[in-house]
Design a protein around this motif. Structure first.
Motif, PDB file in Angstrom:
ATOM      1  N   TYR A  78       0.830  -1.209   0.000  1.00 40.07           N
ATOM      2  CA  TYR A  78       0.000   0.000   0.000  1.00 40.07           C
ATOM      3  C   TYR A  78       0.864   1.259   0.000  1.00 40.07           C
ATOM      4  N   ILE A  79       1.869   1.290   0.877  1.00 43.81           N
ATOM      5  CA  ILE A  79       2.685   2.506   0.988  1.00 43.81           C
ATOM      6  C   ILE A  79       3.503   2.732  -0.281  1.00 43.81           C
ATOM      7  N   ALA A  80       4.025   1.663  -0.857  1.00 44.22           N
ATOM      8  CA  ALA A  80       4.757   1.805  -2.121  1.00 44.22           C
ATOM      9  C   ALA A  80       3.837   2.328  -3.221  1.00 44.22           C
ATOM     10  N   GLY A  81       2.626   1.791  -3.297  1.00 38.76           N
ATOM     11  CA  GLY A  81       1.664   2.257  -4.293  1.00 38.76           C
ATOM     12  C   GLY A  81       1.273   3.702  -4.071  1.00 38.76           C
ATOM     13  N   GLN A  82       1.140   4.095  -2.804  1.00 38.74           N
ATOM     14  CA  GLN A  82       0.792   5.480  -2.481  1.00 38.74           C
ATOM     15  C   GLN A  82       1.896   6.433  -2.937  1.00 38.74           C
ATOM     16  N   MET A  83       3.133   6.057  -2.737  1.00 41.20           N
ATOM     17  CA  MET A  83       4.248   6.907  -3.152  1.00 41.20           C
ATOM     18  C   MET A  83       4.324   7.028  -4.667  1.00 41.20           C
TER      19      MET A  83
END
Length: 228
Positions: A78-83
């Protein structure tokens, strides 16, 4: 894709207000607040199937609240996709306003302000306090929505973001989302924007670290009062 839509529309409304010769130039803070709220509204719908994870601070807050069902792999993904989404959205906003960024009347502060937040009074310790409080409210109230029979989904979150911006956004520009600030700030640093000046790296840690703290505290508090 949800974070990409969020940042495209959010950075877009700031560009429309602060850059010269745009149709929305001088629209004011409330236009920006409502623009960001509607950006969240749109992003939540796009990302709804994945749980509407648009913000690392909210993801961490949900994890801190307990019984989230999130694995370590989920959180990392999720965090990688958000970035990635934040960087893409910021790039698209720049392309949409390319000629306005190139305008010699566009000052460095406005150009940076489209991409990322900066405090109105620089005091890192107190700026952290502001961002922690704002993000705490965001996560705590989002988790409260799940216990409220009148909850209206993405619209409720959008109005919450407008409220945070109007009430708590003045000192720091209310990043309340590490990806929202860091992804676009990175793009400000690498995109070929004329006379763009500094990307404000001395402050950049505040809108990353403080929202993560505020999100975790919001999740813990929501668990404590029985929202989760």
């Amino acid at each position: 894709m949800g974070t990409g839509i969020l940042i495209l529309l959010g950075c877009g409304v700031v560009a429309n207000v602060v850059l010269p010769r745009t149709g929305g130039n001088g629209g004011g803070t409330l236009m920006i607040n409502f623009g960001w709220g509607l950006a969240v509204y749109s992003g939540v719908y796009v990302a709804y199937e994945s749980g509407a994870h648009l913000n690392p601070a909210v993801t961490i807050g949900i994890l801190a609240a307990g019984d989230s069902g999130l694995s370590a792999a989920d959180v990392i993904t999720y965090i990688a996709g958000q970035m990635v989404g934040a960087m893409l959205g910021a790039t698209l906003a720049w392309l949409a306003y390319k000629k306005h960024f190139d305008d010699p009347d566009a000052d460095q502060g406005s150009k940076l302000g489209v991409f990322s937040t900066m405090p109105t009074i620089a005091s890192n310790a107190w700026n952290v306090v502001t961002e922690v409080i704002g993000t705490f409210v965001l996560v705590f109230v989002i988790l409260a929505f799940g216990k409220t029979p009148t909850e209206v989904g993405p619209l409720a979150v959008a109005l919450l973001v407008v409220a945070i911006g109007a009430s708590l956004g003045g000192p720091t520009g209310y990043a309340i989302n590490p990806a929202r600030d860091l992804g676009p700030r990175l793009m400000h640093a690498v995109l070929p924007i004329p006379d763009k000046g500094s990307s404000g790296w001395g402050y950049a840690w505040v809108p990353v670290v403080a929202p993560l703290i505020g999100g975790a505290l919001g999740g813990l508090a929501a668990n404590l009062v029985g929202f989760v």
